[in-house]
Design a protein around this motif. Structure first.
Motif, PDB file in Angstrom:
ATOM      1  N   PRO A   1      41.768 -46.241 -15.247  1.00 47.14           N
ATOM      2  CA  PRO A   1      40.810 -45.340 -14.571  1.00 47.14           C
ATOM      3  C   PRO A   1      40.130 -44.347 -15.518  1.00 47.14           C
ATOM      4  CG  PRO A   1      42.924 -45.419 -13.416  1.00 47.14           C
ATOM      5  CD  PRO A   1      43.129 -46.115 -14.717  1.00 47.14           C
ATOM      6  N   ILE A   2      40.603 -44.296 -16.774  1.00 43.58           N
ATOM      7  CA  ILE A   2      39.996 -43.377 -17.751  1.00 43.58           C
ATOM      8  C   ILE A   2      39.203 -44.208 -18.764  1.00 43.58           C
ATOM      9  CG2 ILE A   2      40.444 -41.657 -19.544  1.00 43.58           C
ATOM     10  CD1 ILE A   2      42.904 -40.778 -18.014  1.00 43.58           C
ATOM     11  N   GLU A   3      37.898 -43.942 -18.832  1.00 43.42           N
ATOM     12  CA  GLU A   3      37.040 -44.750 -19.706  1.00 43.42           C
ATOM     13  C   GLU A   3      37.538 -44.686 -21.154  1.00 43.42           C
ATOM     14  OE1 GLU A   3      32.960 -43.616 -19.500  1.00 43.42           O
ATOM     15  OE2 GLU A   3      32.244 -45.354 -20.645  1.00 43.42           O
ATOM     16  N   ASP A   4      37.502 -45.837 -21.820  1.00 43.03           N
ATOM     17  CA  ASP A   4      37.891 -45.985 -23.235  1.00 43.03           C
ATOM     18  C   ASP A   4      39.410 -46.065 -23.434  1.00 43.03           C
ATOM     19  OD1 ASP A   4      35.416 -43.458 -23.985  1.00 43.03           O
ATOM     20  OD2 ASP A   4      35.145 -45.634 -23.818  1.00 43.03           O
ATOM     21  N   LEU A   5      40.204 -45.716 -22.445  1.00 37.67           N
ATOM     22  CA  LEU A   5      41.669 -45.862 -22.551  1.00 37.67           C
ATOM     23  C   LEU A   5      42.017 -47.260 -22.024  1.00 37.67           C
ATOM     24  CD1 LEU A   5      44.469 -44.484 -23.068  1.00 37.67           C
ATOM     25  CD2 LEU A   5      44.442 -43.887 -20.619  1.00 37.67           C
ATOM     26  N   LEU A   6      42.576 -48.083 -22.907  1.00 38.10           N
ATOM     27  CA  LEU A   6      42.776 -49.492 -22.531  1.00 38.10           C
ATOM     28  C   LEU A   6      44.244 -49.883 -22.597  1.00 38.10           C
ATOM     29  CD1 LEU A   6      39.904 -51.292 -24.506  1.00 38.10           C
ATOM     30  CD2 LEU A   6      40.004 -50.848 -22.035  1.00 38.10           C
ATOM     31  N   LEU A   7      44.633 -50.776 -21.698  1.00 35.61           N
ATOM     32  CA  LEU A   7      45.945 -51.407 -21.759  1.00 35.61           C
ATOM     33  C   LEU A   7      45.698 -52.787 -22.367  1.00 35.61           C
ATOM     34  CD1 LEU A   7      48.922 -51.106 -20.861  1.00 35.61           C
ATOM     35  CD2 LEU A   7      48.264 -52.193 -18.702  1.00 35.61           C
ATOM     36  N   ILE A   8      46.474 -53.130 -23.365  1.00 36.48           N
ATOM     37  CA  ILE A   8      46.300 -54.415 -24.053  1.00 36.48           C
ATOM     38  C   ILE A   8      47.561 -55.250 -23.855  1.00 36.48           C
ATOM     39  CG2 ILE A   8      45.904 -55.542 -26.289  1.00 36.48           C
ATOM     40  CD1 ILE A   8      43.526 -53.832 -25.545  1.00 36.48           C
ATOM     41  N   GLU A   9      47.391 -56.441 -23.334  1.00 35.51           N
ATOM     42  CA  GLU A   9      48.524 -57.359 -23.180  1.00 35.51           C
ATOM     43  C   GLU A   9      48.518 -58.328 -24.354  1.00 35.51           C
ATOM     44  OE1 GLU A   9      48.232 -59.281 -19.377  1.00 35.51           O
ATOM     45  OE2 GLU A   9      49.694 -57.929 -18.518  1.00 35.51           O
TER      46      GLU A   9
END
Ligand SMILES: Cc1cn([C@H]2C[C@H](O)[C@@H](COP(=O)(O)OP(=O)(O)O[C@H]3O[C@H](C)C(=O)[C@H](O)[C@H]3O)O2)c(=O)[nH]c1=O
Length: 182
Positions: free
Chosen positions: A10-18
Motif C-alpha cells: 500500500p506504500i508506493e515504492d515499497l516492494l515485497l520481493i518473492e
C-alpha cells in the motif's frame, strides 16, 4: 525468466520481493539478489554494504532505524533463518503515506524480501528464536547520519504481532514523534 516475483504494497515504492527457489532432492537453489533484475534497487543500483544480524529471542524488536540524506539508504532485507515481522515507515515528507507503516512476514520458508527505498525507517520483530537477516545497502553505514523512531510510538501505531520481549536501550530511548512529525 525472472527469478523474482514483485508484489506491491500500500506504500508506493515499497516492494515485497518473492525469490524463486529451484528445488531438487538435495534441497533448493535461490538467488538472493540480482542487480540486472532488480535495477530499481537504490539510487545507484550498487551494493555498498551487506550486513548480517542474528537475533536470539522470539519477540525481540530491532529498529526503527534510518539514515538522513545524503546517506539515506535503500535496503534489501531477507530473512534466511526463522521468521520476522518486517516493518518499514515512510519518512518522505512529501509522500501521501508520510509516517504510515507497512509490515510483512519474511521467513526462510516464504523466501520473501522487502525492498525498502531511501527515506524509510526500518525495523522488525522476531517471530521465532534464532532469526538471521541479510541486508543489502546501497550506501555505507554512516553513524553521524543515523536516526531512529521509537517502535512503540503511539503516533506510528505499529501493531507488533507479539509482546515485545527485548529491545536495545538505544531503540527504547528514541523520543516519540510530535504531531508535526518532528
Ligand atoms: C548498522 C550497523 C551497525 N554497526 C555496529 C554498531 C553497533 O556497534 C553494532 C550494533 O548496531 P545496532 O545496534 O544499530 O544494530 P541493529 O539494532 O541491528 O540495527 C540494524 O537494524 C535495523 C533494523 C536496521 O534496519 C539497520 O540496518 C541497522 O540499524 O553494530 C556496524 O558496524 N555497521 C552497521 O552497518
Amino acid at each position: 525468466m525472472s527469478r523474482f516475483n514483485r508484489i506491491a504494497t500500500p506504500i508506493e515504492d515499497l516492494l515485497l520481493i518473492e525469490r524463486q527457489q529451484i528445488g531438487d532432492e538435495r534441497g533448493f537453489f535461490s538467488r538472493l539478489f540480482c542487480r540486472e533484475e532488480l535495477t530499481d534497487f537504490g539510487a545507484t543500483g550498487a551494493i555498498a554494504q551487506i550486513n548480517h544480524t542474528m537475533t536470539k529471542a522470539e519477540g525481540t524488536v530491532r529498529g526503527l532505524h534510518f539514515q538522513r540524506p545524503p546517506f539515506d539508504e535503500a535496503k534489501f532485507v531477507s530473512c534466511v533463518a526463522g521468521a520476522v515481522f518486517d516493518i518499514a515507515v515512510d519518512m518522505r515528507p512529501n509522500s501521501p503515506t508520510y509516517l504510515r507503516w507497512h509490515g510483512e512476514v519474511l521467513s526462510m520458508e516464504n523466501a520473501r524480501s522487502m525492498m525498502i527505498p531511501g527515506g524509510f525507517a526500518h525495523g522488525f520483530q522476531t517471530l521465532t528464536d534464532n532469526c538471521e537477516l541479510i541486508y543489502l545497502h546501497d550506501k555505507p553505514h554512516t553513524p553521524m547520519a543515523e536516526g531512529g523512531l521509537n517502535p512503540l510510538d503511539p503516533l506510528l501505531g505499529i501493531v507488533w504481532p507479539l509482546a515485545v520481549t527485548q529491545m536495545s536501550s538505544r531503540d527504547a530511548g528514541f523520543a516519540y514523534l510530535t504531531h508535526d512529525g518532528s
